[in-house]
Design a protein around this motif. Structure first.
Motif, PDB file in Angstrom:
ATOM      1  N   TRP A 139      19.109  -4.508   5.864  1.00 49.35           N
ATOM      2  CA  TRP A 139      19.571  -5.462   6.867  1.00 49.35           C
ATOM      3  C   TRP A 139      20.240  -4.754   8.049  1.00 49.35           C
ATOM      4  N   GLU A 140      20.970  -3.697   7.767  1.00 46.58           N
ATOM      5  CA  GLU A 140      21.655  -2.979   8.847  1.00 46.58           C
ATOM      6  C   GLU A 140      20.673  -2.212   9.730  1.00 46.58           C
ATOM      7  N   LYS A 156      15.462  -1.587  13.933  1.00 45.24           N
ATOM      8  CA  LYS A 156      14.785  -0.314  14.133  1.00 45.24           C
ATOM      9  C   LYS A 156      13.269  -0.495  14.053  1.00 45.24           C
ATOM     10  N   PHE A 157      12.552   0.419  14.718  1.00 46.02           N
ATOM     11  CA  PHE A 157      11.103   0.451  14.635  1.00 46.02           C
ATOM     12  C   PHE A 157      10.689   1.407  13.509  1.00 46.02           C
ATOM     13  N   PRO A 158       9.484   1.241  12.961  1.00 43.60           N
ATOM     14  CA  PRO A 158       9.047   2.097  11.857  1.00 43.60           C
ATOM     15  C   PRO A 158       9.203   3.589  12.120  1.00 43.60           C
ATOM     16  N   ARG A 159       8.988   4.023  13.365  1.00 40.91           N
ATOM     17  CA  ARG A 159       9.095   5.457  13.673  1.00 40.91           C
ATOM     18  C   ARG A 159      10.519   5.978  13.489  1.00 40.91           C
ATOM     19  N   GLU A 160      11.493   5.081  13.441  1.00 44.88           N
ATOM     20  CA  GLU A 160      12.892   5.469  13.294  1.00 44.88           C
ATOM     21  C   GLU A 160      13.351   5.479  11.838  1.00 44.88           C
ATOM     22  N   MET A 207      12.564   4.246   3.534  1.00 41.82           N
ATOM     23  CA  MET A 207      12.938   3.022   4.240  1.00 41.82           C
ATOM     24  C   MET A 207      11.704   2.240   4.670  1.00 41.82           C
ATOM     25  N   LYS A 208      10.666   2.948   5.116  1.00 42.67           N
ATOM     26  CA  LYS A 208       9.421   2.267   5.468  1.00 42.67           C
ATOM     27  C   LYS A 208       8.844   1.526   4.266  1.00 42.67           C
ATOM     28  N   GLN A 209       8.878   2.180   3.111  1.00 44.12           N
ATOM     29  CA  GLN A 209       8.309   1.538   1.935  1.00 44.12           C
ATOM     30  C   GLN A 209       9.132   0.329   1.513  1.00 44.12           C
ATOM     31  N   PHE A 256       0.830  -1.202   0.000  1.00 44.31           N
ATOM     32  CA  PHE A 256       0.000   0.000   0.000  1.00 44.31           C
ATOM     33  C   PHE A 256       0.870   1.260   0.000  1.00 44.31           C
ATOM     34  N   GLN A 257       0.231   2.396  -0.266  1.00 42.26           N
ATOM     35  CA  GLN A 257       0.950   3.670  -0.285  1.00 42.26           C
ATOM     36  C   GLN A 257       1.442   4.056   1.103  1.00 42.26           C
ATOM     37  N   GLN A 258       0.684   3.714   2.137  1.00 42.96           N
ATOM     38  CA  GLN A 258       1.008   4.166   3.490  1.00 42.96           C
ATOM     39  C   GLN A 258       1.714   3.099   4.333  1.00 42.96           C
ATOM     40  N   TYR A 259       2.484   2.242   3.666  1.00 40.04           N
ATOM     41  CA  TYR A 259       3.428   1.323   4.326  1.00 40.04           C
ATOM     42  C   TYR A 259       2.758   0.197   5.098  1.00 40.04           C
ATOM     43  N   ALA A 260       1.774   0.474   5.966  1.00 40.31           N
ATOM     44  CA  ALA A 260       1.031  -0.555   6.701  1.00 40.31           C
ATOM     45  C   ALA A 260       1.942  -1.453   7.521  1.00 40.31           C
ATOM     46  N   LEU A 261       2.979  -0.886   8.127  1.00 42.18           N
ATOM     47  CA  LEU A 261       3.848  -1.636   9.033  1.00 42.18           C
ATOM     48  C   LEU A 261       3.277  -1.594  10.444  1.00 42.18           C
ATOM     49  N   PHE A 262       3.528  -2.657  11.210  1.00 43.95           N
ATOM     50  CA  PHE A 262       3.114  -2.669  12.608  1.00 43.95           C
ATOM     51  C   PHE A 262       4.120  -1.859  13.419  1.00 43.95           C
ATOM     52  N   PRO A 263       3.679  -0.745  14.034  1.00 47.26           N
ATOM     53  CA  PRO A 263       4.635   0.167  14.684  1.00 47.26           C
ATOM     54  C   PRO A 263       5.320  -0.424  15.901  1.00 47.26           C
ATOM     55  N   TRP A 264       4.724  -1.449  16.523  1.00 50.02           N
ATOM     56  CA  TRP A 264       5.313  -2.035  17.734  1.00 50.02           C
ATOM     57  C   TRP A 264       6.294  -3.161  17.418  1.00 50.02           C
ATOM     58  N   TYR A 265       6.494  -3.469  16.134  1.00 56.39           N
ATOM     59  CA  TYR A 265       7.471  -4.472  15.720  1.00 56.39           C
ATOM     60  C   TYR A 265       8.657  -3.792  15.038  1.00 56.39           C
ATOM     61  N   THR A 266       9.831  -4.396  15.153  1.00 59.81           N
ATOM     62  CA  THR A 266      10.986  -3.915  14.411  1.00 59.81           C
ATOM     63  C   THR A 266      10.816  -4.246  12.934  1.00 59.81           C
ATOM     64  N   VAL A 267      11.723  -3.727  12.125  1.00 63.25           N
ATOM     65  CA  VAL A 267      11.698  -4.033  10.690  1.00 63.25           C
ATOM     66  C   VAL A 267      11.745  -5.544  10.472  1.00 63.25           C
ATOM     67  N   GLU A 268      12.680  -6.209  11.141  1.00 66.15           N
ATOM     68  CA  GLU A 268      12.816  -7.654  10.964  1.00 66.15           C
ATOM     69  C   GLU A 268      11.576  -8.397  11.453  1.00 66.15           C
TER      70      GLU A 268
END
Length: 262
Positions: free
Chosen positions: A128-129, A133-137, A142-144, A85-97
Motif C-alpha cells: 500500500w505504501e 510507484k511504477f513497475p520499473r521502480e 515487489m512486482k510479483q 505468471f513468472q514474469q509479473y505481466a504488469l502494465f509498465p505505464w500504470y502505477t501499482v494501484e
C-alpha cells in the motif's frame, strides 16, 4: 470435500514444424482437485506442467478429453480463474494501484468498490505504501506481489500460478511463499501452483501432483499432511522431500530405460 476441478482423460499434442513429428505434451491425464485445496504441479522443465496449467486457464484447447471447473466445461478464459505468471505481466505505464484497479474496472465494480478492494489487496501484500510507484521502480519481489494482488483483487475461485517465484533469489522466494500461504489461509481459494522446486512444493502444498520428464502424465499423487506452519529444516519436512525426490528419480530411470529399449 467438493471437487472444484475435474480433469478427464486429457491429452495435448502440438503439430510438428518443418517436417518434424508432432509432439505430445500431455497424455491421458485424469485427476480431481478439491475446493480450497493448494495443489502443486511438480516436475522438470518440459514435462508438461505449464501446458496443463494453461489448459485449466483456458488459454489453449485440449486435443482430447476435458477440464471441468465448478461443473462447467472449460472452453476459454474466465473470471472464475485468475493467472499469475513468472514474469509479473504488469502494465509498465500504470502505477501499482492502477494495475490492480484495471481488472476491477473491467469487472464492472463501482469506483468505491474498486478503490476499497484495491487498498485491501495491496495492504495484504504489504504494497500500500508503494501504490503510486511504477513497475520499473519496484524490486522483483515487489512486482510479483503486485501481480498477485491484481489477480486476487478480482476474487477468482481458482488461482493459477506458473512458477511465480522462479526468477527470484532464495530469500525473497521464501518470504513470498510465506506471504502467499498467509493470503491463501485467509481467502481459502483453490490454488494450482506450477514449480520445479521440491522444497517449494513441500512448503506450499496440500497435494503434489508429480509429472515425469518427457512423459506427459502424472506419475504420483502425494498427499502432503505436514502441519502448518512448516519448518523447512525439520526432520518430517526433509522426509517428504526425500519421498518426492524418490518418485522423480524412479520416473527418470523408467523413462531412460524405455528410451533405450525403443
Amino acid at each position: 470435500m467438493t471437487i472444484q476441478i475435474s480433469i478427464d482423460q486429457l491429452s495435448k499434442t502440438f503439430p510438428g514444424r518443418n517436417d518434424t513429428a508432432a509432439f505430445t505434451a500431455l497424455s491421458n491425464i485424469s485427476c480431481d482437485i478439491n475446493s480450497n485445496e493448494f495443489v502443486c504441479l511438480l516436475g522438470p522443465s518440459g514435462c508438461g506442467k505449464s501446458t496443463l496449467l494453461g489448459l485449466i486457464a483456458g488459454h489453449d484447447q485440449p486435443s482430447k478429453g476435458q477440464i471441468v471447473v465448478d461443473n462447467h466445461t472449460v472452453t476459454g478464459p474466465g473470471a472464475d480463474r485468475g493467472m499469475v505468471f513468472q514474469q509479473y505481466a504488469l502494465f509498465p505505464w500504470y502505477t501499482v494501484e492502477q494495475n490492480v484497479l484495471l481488472g476491477l474496472k473491467i469487472k464492472g465494480l463501482s469506483p468505491e468498490e474498486r478503490t476499497g478492494r484495491a487498498e485491501r489487496m495491496l495492504r495484504s501484500v504489504n504494497l500500500w505504501e508503494h501504490r503510486s510507484k511504477f513497475p520499473r521502480e519496484l524490486s522483483g519481489g515487489m512486482k510479483q506481489r503486485a501481480a498477485i494482488a491484481r489477480t486476487l483483487a478480482i476474487e477468482p475461485d481458482v488461482l493459477l500460478m506458473d512458477e511465480p517465484f522462479g526468477a527470484l533469489d532464495e530469500q525473497t522466494r521464501e518470504r513470498l511463499q510465506d506471504e502467499l500461504l498467509t493470503i491463501w489461509q485467509e481467502s481459502r481459494r483453490t490454488v494450482v501452483f506450477v514449480t520445479h522446486s521440491i522444497q517449494e512444493a513441500v512448503m506450499l502444498s496440500d497435494r503434489i501432483l508429480l509429472m515425469g520428464r518427457q512423459q506427459g502424465r502424472i506419475i504420483a499423487d502425494v498427499h502432503n499432511t505436514l502441519p502448518r506452519p512448516r519448518d523447512r529444516m525439520s526432520t518430517d519436512f526433509v522426509a517428504v522431500e526425500r519421498e518426492v525426490h524418490g518418485y522423480l528419480k524412479q520416473a527418470e530411470f523408467t523413462a531412460n530405460e524405455e528410451a533405450a529399449n525403443a
